[in-house]
Design a protein around this motif. Sequence first.
Motif, PDB file in Angstrom:
ATOM      1  N   SER A   1    -118.304  11.942 -64.451  1.00  0.00           N
ATOM      2  CA  SER A   1    -118.282  10.162 -64.851  1.00  0.00           C
ATOM      3  C   SER A   1    -117.243   9.462 -64.183  1.00  0.00           C
ATOM      4  CB  SER A   1    -117.758  11.087 -66.622  1.00  0.00           C
ATOM      5  OG  SER A   1    -118.369  11.770 -66.309  1.00  0.00           O
ATOM      6  N   LEU A   2    -116.399   9.936 -63.757  1.00  0.00           N
ATOM      7  CA  LEU A   2    -115.311   8.866 -62.962  1.00  0.00           C
ATOM      8  C   LEU A   2    -116.078   8.322 -61.932  1.00  0.00           C
ATOM      9  CD1 LEU A   2    -112.538  10.656 -63.099  1.00  0.00           C
ATOM     10  CD2 LEU A   2    -113.040   9.059 -64.322  1.00  0.00           C
ATOM     11  N   LEU A   3    -116.739   8.990 -60.859  1.00  0.00           N
ATOM     12  CA  LEU A   3    -117.660   8.495 -60.034  1.00  0.00           C
ATOM     13  C   LEU A   3    -119.190   7.589 -60.198  1.00  0.00           C
ATOM     14  CD1 LEU A   3    -117.157  11.737 -57.584  1.00  0.00           C
ATOM     15  CD2 LEU A   3    -116.039   9.313 -57.704  1.00  0.00           C
ATOM     16  N   LEU A   4    -119.933   8.232 -61.210  1.00  0.00           N
ATOM     17  CA  LEU A   4    -120.846   7.699 -61.869  1.00  0.00           C
ATOM     18  C   LEU A   4    -121.058   6.205 -61.819  1.00  0.00           C
ATOM     19  CD1 LEU A   4    -123.856   8.310 -62.649  1.00  0.00           C
ATOM     20  CD2 LEU A   4    -123.183   8.531 -64.664  1.00  0.00           C
ATOM     21  N   PRO A   5    -120.033   5.745 -62.047  1.00  0.00           N
ATOM     22  CA  PRO A   5    -120.127   3.894 -61.809  1.00  0.00           C
ATOM     23  C   PRO A   5    -120.252   3.498 -60.325  1.00  0.00           C
ATOM     24  CG  PRO A   5    -118.174   4.472 -63.292  1.00  0.00           C
ATOM     25  CD  PRO A   5    -119.021   5.520 -63.154  1.00  0.00           C
ATOM     26  N   VAL A   6    -119.947   4.192 -59.856  1.00  0.00           N
ATOM     27  CA  VAL A   6    -119.607   3.346 -58.138  1.00  0.00           C
ATOM     28  C   VAL A   6    -121.053   3.898 -57.467  1.00  0.00           C
ATOM     29  CG1 VAL A   6    -118.270   4.015 -56.014  1.00  0.00           C
ATOM     30  CG2 VAL A   6    -117.102   3.574 -58.043  1.00  0.00           C
TER      31      VAL A   6
ATOM     32  N   GLY B   1    -125.049   2.102 -72.377  1.00  0.00           N
ATOM     33  CA  GLY B   1    -124.287   1.355 -73.591  1.00  0.00           C
ATOM     34  C   GLY B   1    -122.745   1.638 -73.895  1.00  0.00           C
ATOM     35  N   SER B   2    -122.192   2.107 -74.323  1.00  0.00           N
ATOM     36  CA  SER B   2    -120.859   0.896 -74.366  1.00  0.00           C
ATOM     37  C   SER B   2    -120.029   2.441 -73.737  1.00  0.00           C
ATOM     38  CB  SER B   2    -120.230   1.447 -76.306  1.00  0.00           C
ATOM     39  OG  SER B   2    -118.609   2.004 -76.322  1.00  0.00           O
ATOM     40  N   VAL B   3    -119.062   1.840 -72.636  1.00  0.00           N
ATOM     41  CA  VAL B   3    -117.782   3.044 -72.281  1.00  0.00           C
ATOM     42  C   VAL B   3    -117.141   3.493 -73.116  1.00  0.00           C
ATOM     43  CG1 VAL B   3    -117.087   3.316 -69.865  1.00  0.00           C
ATOM     44  CG2 VAL B   3    -118.916   1.763 -70.206  1.00  0.00           C
TER      45      VAL B   3
ATOM     46  N   VAL C   1    -123.781  16.331 -74.715  1.00  0.00           N
ATOM     47  CA  VAL C   1    -123.810  16.083 -73.452  1.00  0.00           C
ATOM     48  C   VAL C   1    -125.210  15.065 -73.708  1.00  0.00           C
ATOM     49  CG1 VAL C   1    -124.920  16.511 -70.866  1.00  0.00           C
ATOM     50  CG2 VAL C   1    -122.520  17.753 -71.987  1.00  0.00           C
ATOM     51  N   TYR C   2    -126.166  16.316 -74.304  1.00  0.00           N
ATOM     52  CA  TYR C   2    -127.239  15.095 -74.490  1.00  0.00           C
ATOM     53  C   TYR C   2    -127.166  13.884 -74.998  1.00  0.00           C
ATOM     54  CZ  TYR C   2    -130.968  13.424 -77.096  1.00  0.00           C
ATOM     55  OH  TYR C   2    -132.297  12.936 -77.423  1.00  0.00           O
ATOM     56  N   ARG C   3    -126.022  13.590 -75.775  1.00  0.00           N
ATOM     57  CA  ARG C   3    -125.646  12.765 -75.529  1.00  0.00           C
ATOM     58  C   ARG C   3    -125.220  11.168 -75.743  1.00  0.00           C
ATOM     59  NH1 ARG C   3    -126.702   7.921 -78.773  1.00  0.00           N
ATOM     60  NH2 ARG C   3    -124.705   7.500 -79.800  1.00  0.00           N
ATOM     61  N   MET C   4    -124.038  12.214 -74.640  1.00  0.00           N
ATOM     62  CA  MET C   4    -123.345  11.477 -73.679  1.00  0.00           C
ATOM     63  C   MET C   4    -124.574  10.265 -72.159  1.00  0.00           C
ATOM     64  SD  MET C   4    -120.168  13.024 -72.968  1.00  0.00           S
ATOM     65  CE  MET C   4    -121.053  15.117 -73.332  1.00  0.00           C
ATOM     66  N   ASN C   5    -125.883  11.594 -72.292  1.00  0.00           N
ATOM     67  CA  ASN C   5    -126.870  10.950 -71.121  1.00  0.00           C
ATOM     68  C   ASN C   5    -128.041   9.926 -71.761  1.00  0.00           C
ATOM     69  OD1 ASN C   5    -129.486  11.439 -70.353  1.00  0.00           O
ATOM     70  ND2 ASN C   5    -128.362  13.065 -69.070  1.00  0.00           N
ATOM     71  N   PHE C   6    -127.919  10.212 -73.036  1.00  0.00           N
ATOM     72  CA  PHE C   6    -128.519   9.312 -73.699  1.00  0.00           C
ATOM     73  C   PHE C   6    -127.801   7.955 -74.096  1.00  0.00           C
ATOM     74  CE2 PHE C   6    -129.851   6.355 -77.739  1.00  0.00           C
ATOM     75  CZ  PHE C   6    -131.665   6.441 -77.576  1.00  0.00           C
ATOM     76  N   ILE C   7    -126.792   7.449 -73.689  1.00  0.00           N
ATOM     77  CA  ILE C   7    -125.380   6.735 -73.986  1.00  0.00           C
ATOM     78  C   ILE C   7    -125.608   5.689 -72.950  1.00  0.00           C
ATOM     79  CG2 ILE C   7    -123.244   5.583 -74.292  1.00  0.00           C
ATOM     80  CD1 ILE C   7    -122.832   7.873 -76.471  1.00  0.00           C
ATOM     81  N   TRP C   8    -125.801   6.877 -72.042  1.00  0.00           N
ATOM     82  CA  TRP C   8    -125.615   6.029 -70.569  1.00  0.00           C
ATOM     83  C   TRP C   8    -127.261   5.173 -70.190  1.00  0.00           C
ATOM     84  CZ3 TRP C   8    -120.780   5.149 -68.400  1.00  0.00           C
ATOM     85  CH2 TRP C   8    -120.816   4.690 -66.733  1.00  0.00           C
ATOM     86  N   TYR C   9    -127.815   6.134 -70.191  1.00  0.00           N
ATOM     87  CA  TYR C   9    -129.434   5.456 -69.291  1.00  0.00           C
ATOM     88  C   TYR C   9    -129.925   4.870 -70.433  1.00  0.00           C
ATOM     89  CZ  TYR C   9    -128.144   8.883 -66.010  1.00  0.00           C
ATOM     90  OH  TYR C   9    -127.567   9.311 -64.408  1.00  0.00           O
ATOM     91  N   TYR C  10    -129.909   5.044 -71.713  1.00  0.00           N
ATOM     92  CA  TYR C  10    -130.857   4.610 -72.724  1.00  0.00           C
ATOM     93  C   TYR C  10    -130.886   3.688 -73.905  1.00  0.00           C
ATOM     94  CZ  TYR C  10    -133.103   7.621 -70.236  1.00  0.00           C
ATOM     95  OH  TYR C  10    -133.112   8.762 -69.006  1.00  0.00           O
ATOM     96  N   GLN C  11    -129.200   3.643 -73.633  1.00  0.00           N
ATOM     97  CA  GLN C  11    -128.751   3.068 -75.454  1.00  0.00           C
ATOM     98  C   GLN C  11    -129.019   1.926 -75.042  1.00  0.00           C
ATOM     99  OE1 GLN C  11    -125.245   4.921 -77.297  1.00  0.00           O
ATOM    100  NE2 GLN C  11    -125.253   3.012 -78.951  1.00  0.00           N
TER     101      GLN C  11
END
Length: 123
Positions: free
Chosen positions: A55-60, A67-69, A113-123
């Motif tokens: 997750s630290l590397l994902l923004p790069v 969604g909200s980081v 993790v499902y919710r984190m996936n949704f926040i990162w990709y779809y919210q």
Amino acid sequence: MLWGYDGWFWASAVLGALSCLVCVVQALRGRVPDDYSQGSVLLLEGFLLAYAIGSLLLPVLGPPASGSVLEYWGYLLTALLIPAGTFVWSLVERSRWSTLILGAAGPVVVVMVYRMNFIWYYQ
């Protein structure tokens, strides 16, 4: 991404289900927490630590968060506390009920993790 979910989600689904299955079977057998039940939860915690590094590397390396980081990291830190808390519980209370509590960590991590996936990709 398979069906809209990344590999991290599918890895958490497999590990969470296996951890839950091991712990529930051990609890139904009347066993106190042992290497199998506690080890499955420690494996889940190790996965979440790797997930945090990813997750630290994902923004790069990946797409930016839609969604909200801050909310994402709140979920991640909470998810990291769940297996650790159940593991400590199993060390303090050595009964078959704590083995059942260990089993609850798997499905909770999958939902987080499902919710984190949704926040990162779809919210």
